[in-house]
Write a protein that holds these residues in place. Structure first.
Motif, PDB file in Angstrom:
ATOM      1  N   VAL A 107     -12.048 -24.774  15.255  1.00  0.00           N
ATOM      2  CA  VAL A 107     -13.444 -24.502  14.923  1.00  0.00           C
ATOM      3  C   VAL A 107     -13.562 -23.294  13.998  1.00  0.00           C
ATOM      4  N   ASP A 108     -12.615 -22.363  14.099  1.00  0.00           N
ATOM      5  CA  ASP A 108     -12.631 -21.203  13.188  1.00  0.00           C
ATOM      6  C   ASP A 108     -12.577 -21.656  11.734  1.00  0.00           C
ATOM      7  N   ARG A 109     -11.759 -22.650  11.464  1.00  0.00           N
ATOM      8  CA  ARG A 109     -11.642 -23.182  10.107  1.00  0.00           C
ATOM      9  C   ARG A 109     -12.959 -23.813   9.659  1.00  0.00           C
ATOM     10  N   LEU A 110     -13.616 -24.511  10.577  1.00  0.00           N
ATOM     11  CA  LEU A 110     -14.893 -25.150  10.248  1.00  0.00           C
ATOM     12  C   LEU A 110     -15.972 -24.102   9.992  1.00  0.00           C
ATOM     13  N   ASP A 111     -15.929 -23.014  10.734  1.00  0.00           N
ATOM     14  CA  ASP A 111     -16.880 -21.920  10.524  1.00  0.00           C
ATOM     15  C   ASP A 111     -16.693 -21.325   9.127  1.00  0.00           C
ATOM     16  N   GLN A 112     -15.446 -21.161   8.708  1.00  0.00           N
ATOM     17  CA  GLN A 112     -15.175 -20.644   7.366  1.00  0.00           C
ATOM     18  C   GLN A 112     -15.684 -21.596   6.290  1.00  0.00           C
ATOM     19  N   ILE A 113     -15.506 -22.901   6.523  1.00  0.00           N
ATOM     20  CA  ILE A 113     -16.008 -23.896   5.572  1.00  0.00           C
ATOM     21  C   ILE A 113     -17.523 -23.821   5.487  1.00  0.00           C
ATOM     22  N   THR A 114     -18.190 -23.677   6.642  1.00  0.00           N
ATOM     23  CA  THR A 114     -19.650 -23.563   6.657  1.00  0.00           C
ATOM     24  C   THR A 114     -20.109 -22.407   5.790  1.00  0.00           C
ATOM     25  N   ASP A 115     -19.476 -21.260   5.946  1.00  0.00           N
ATOM     26  CA  ASP A 115     -19.859 -20.080   5.172  1.00  0.00           C
ATOM     27  C   ASP A 115     -19.662 -20.323   3.682  1.00  0.00           C
ATOM     28  N   ARG A 116     -18.552 -20.951   3.300  1.00  0.00           N
ATOM     29  CA  ARG A 116     -18.299 -21.219   1.882  1.00  0.00           C
ATOM     30  C   ARG A 116     -19.335 -22.181   1.317  1.00  0.00           C
ATOM     31  N   VAL A 117     -19.667 -23.219   2.080  1.00  0.00           N
ATOM     32  CA  VAL A 117     -20.664 -24.192   1.620  1.00  0.00           C
ATOM     33  C   VAL A 117     -22.010 -23.502   1.413  1.00  0.00           C
ATOM     34  N   ILE A 118     -22.412 -22.663   2.364  1.00  0.00           N
ATOM     35  CA  ILE A 118     -23.684 -21.950   2.244  1.00  0.00           C
ATOM     36  C   ILE A 118     -23.692 -21.073   1.000  1.00  0.00           C
ATOM     37  N   GLN A 119     -22.660 -20.270   0.818  1.00  0.00           N
ATOM     38  CA  GLN A 119     -22.641 -19.326  -0.299  1.00  0.00           C
ATOM     39  C   GLN A 119     -22.602 -20.040  -1.652  1.00  0.00           C
ATOM     40  N   ARG A 120     -21.800 -21.083  -1.749  1.00  0.00           N
ATOM     41  CA  ARG A 120     -21.710 -21.798  -3.025  1.00  0.00           C
ATOM     42  C   ARG A 120     -22.993 -22.559  -3.324  1.00  0.00           C
ATOM     43  N   THR A 121     -23.555 -23.197  -2.307  1.00  0.00           N
ATOM     44  CA  THR A 121     -24.762 -23.997  -2.521  1.00  0.00           C
ATOM     45  C   THR A 121     -25.941 -23.125  -2.927  1.00  0.00           C
ATOM     46  N   ARG A 122     -26.123 -21.999  -2.244  1.00  0.00           N
ATOM     47  CA  ARG A 122     -27.256 -21.121  -2.561  1.00  0.00           C
ATOM     48  C   ARG A 122     -27.139 -20.569  -3.984  1.00  0.00           C
ATOM     49  N   LYS A 123     -25.917 -20.274  -4.423  1.00  0.00           N
ATOM     50  CA  LYS A 123     -25.722 -19.742  -5.772  1.00  0.00           C
ATOM     51  C   LYS A 123     -25.950 -20.815  -6.831  1.00  0.00           C
ATOM     52  N   VAL A 124     -25.521 -22.040  -6.535  1.00  0.00           N
ATOM     53  CA  VAL A 124     -25.733 -23.142  -7.480  1.00  0.00           C
ATOM     54  C   VAL A 124     -27.224 -23.401  -7.671  1.00  0.00           C
ATOM     55  N   PHE A 125     -27.977 -23.457  -6.574  1.00  0.00           N
ATOM     56  CA  PHE A 125     -29.412 -23.733  -6.688  1.00  0.00           C
ATOM     57  C   PHE A 125     -30.151 -22.582  -7.358  1.00  0.00           C
ATOM     58  N   ALA A 126     -29.705 -21.365  -7.141  1.00  0.00           N
ATOM     59  CA  ALA A 126     -30.330 -20.226  -7.831  1.00  0.00           C
ATOM     60  C   ALA A 126     -30.051 -20.288  -9.326  1.00  0.00           C
ATOM     61  N   PHE A 127     -28.838 -20.693  -9.691  1.00  0.00           N
ATOM     62  CA  PHE A 127     -28.491 -20.826 -11.110  1.00  0.00           C
ATOM     63  C   PHE A 127     -29.330 -21.916 -11.775  1.00  0.00           C
ATOM     64  N   ILE A 128     -29.473 -23.047 -11.085  1.00  0.00           N
ATOM     65  CA  ILE A 128     -30.264 -24.155 -11.628  1.00  0.00           C
ATOM     66  C   ILE A 128     -31.736 -23.764 -11.763  1.00  0.00           C
ATOM     67  N   GLY A 129     -32.241 -23.023 -10.787  1.00  0.00           N
ATOM     68  CA  GLY A 129     -33.664 -22.684 -10.783  1.00  0.00           C
ATOM     69  C   GLY A 129     -34.050 -21.486 -11.606  1.00  0.00           C
ATOM     70  N   LYS A 130     -33.059 -20.697 -12.053  1.00  0.00           N
ATOM     71  CA  LYS A 130     -33.361 -19.462 -12.775  1.00  0.00           C
ATOM     72  C   LYS A 130     -34.229 -19.670 -14.017  1.00  0.00           C
ATOM     73  N   PRO A 131     -33.994 -20.715 -14.840  1.00  0.00           N
ATOM     74  CA  PRO A 131     -34.829 -20.893 -16.037  1.00  0.00           C
ATOM     75  C   PRO A 131     -36.304 -21.129 -15.742  1.00  0.00           C
TER      76      PRO A 131
END
Length: 293
Positions: A107-131
């Motif tokens: 489960v530790d590995r899954l927790d790390q994956i969750t954190d990576r998904v959150i951080q990458r997804t939030r940054k992608v949507f912010a980049f798309i929405g910035k304009p």
């Protein structure tokens, strides 16, 4: 109840912070009706919470001092209690996840994956929405608002679906999930009220919150499904029996926890929606009495 409970009221909010301390040492490996499929389904869900709850807290804290809400004394009290409850959820799910880890479920590995998904997804949507003027804070808060609707809705299912409750045959885990479900419904409006206070109720705000719900649900479905399949495969329990249990528990028309959510989830798309439109006062009162809260 296999937990020590200390209940405090954070700055006079409308709901308390319950400081729980569950003992997961005696929780069996397949604690949900002896089923690997059902247990791993819930473990896959629990693996989302430590990083997810931290994201919720950070998102609300980031805008807490916004001029539109910083002097709203009542809302500030609710935010304090929201943060307190979410911090306790993180603590207890970390404890449960560690108890699953001791059986060899990574489960530790899954927790790390969750954190990576959150951080990458939030940054992608912010980049798309910035304009078009969408900031990182807007992305984070709208995602939190959407995911809080999801957690409150699945929590309502746990509190009202007797079939699901009967499958939770380990009392420690049953109490932990029901406690979490109660609190998700107690604070279900906080992130939404912060969102409306900061970004208003106009067309742009509506598009943000509904679009965020769609994106969040698609992401959540694929990530949690991957977690469940990985847990089953690593445990050599990826078989028809496990998949049948998961289907009946999660997706069957009459009993499924996920299929039972659709009406409340769709309510989020109604213009003028507010989480408190979905009245859970009576069921919360009933369960708080049963659990000694």
């Amino acid at each position: 109840m296999n937990a020590k409970v200390k209940i405090t009221n954070r700055a006079g909010a409308s709901f308390p912070v319950r400081r729980m301390n569950f003992d997961f040492d005696s929780v069996p490996e397949y604690w949900m009706d002896g089923s690997a499929g059902l247990t791993h389904f819930m473990t896959g869900l629990s693996a989302l919470f430590p990083a997810g709850e931290k994201f919720f807290i950070d998102s609300v804290r980031a805008v807490r001092q916004h001029p539109a809400i910083k002097d709203n004394e009542a809302l500030q009290k609710e935010i304090s209690a929201f943060i307190g409850q979410e911090a306790m959820h993180t603590q207890e799910h970390v404890g449960f996840n560690a108890s699953a880890q001791k059986f060899g479920h990574d489960v530790d590995r899954l927790d790390q994956i969750t954190d990576r998904v959150i951080q990458r997804t939030r940054k992608v949507f912010a980049f798309i929405g910035k304009p078009i003027g969408i900031t990182q804070e807007m992305v984070d808060l709208t995602a939190t608002t959407a995911l809080e609707h999801f957690t409150a809705t699945i929590a309502s299912q746990l509190l009202t679906n007797q079939h699901i409750q009967e499958l939770m045959t380990d009392e420690t885990m049953k109490t932990m999930w029901l406690w979490h479900a109660i609190e998700e419904n107690e604070h279900k409006a906080v992130a939404y009220d912060v969102f409306e206070g900061v970004f208003g109720k106009g067309l742009k705000a509506y598009a943000l919150r509904t679009g965020s719900l769609v994106g969040a649900m698609v992401t959540l479905f694929f990530v949690q499904s991957y977690f469940v399949l990985r847990l089953l495969q690593d445990d050599k329990q990826l078989n028809l029996e496990s998949l049948k249990d998961i289907y009946t528990y999660g997706y069957s028309p009459s009993k499924g926890v996920i299929t039972g959510m659709w009406k409340e989830m769709l309510a989020y798309f109604r213009p003028g929606f507010h989480p408190n439109d979905l009245d859970t006062d009576q069921i919360l009162m009933s369960w708080k009495a049963k659990l000694g809260f």
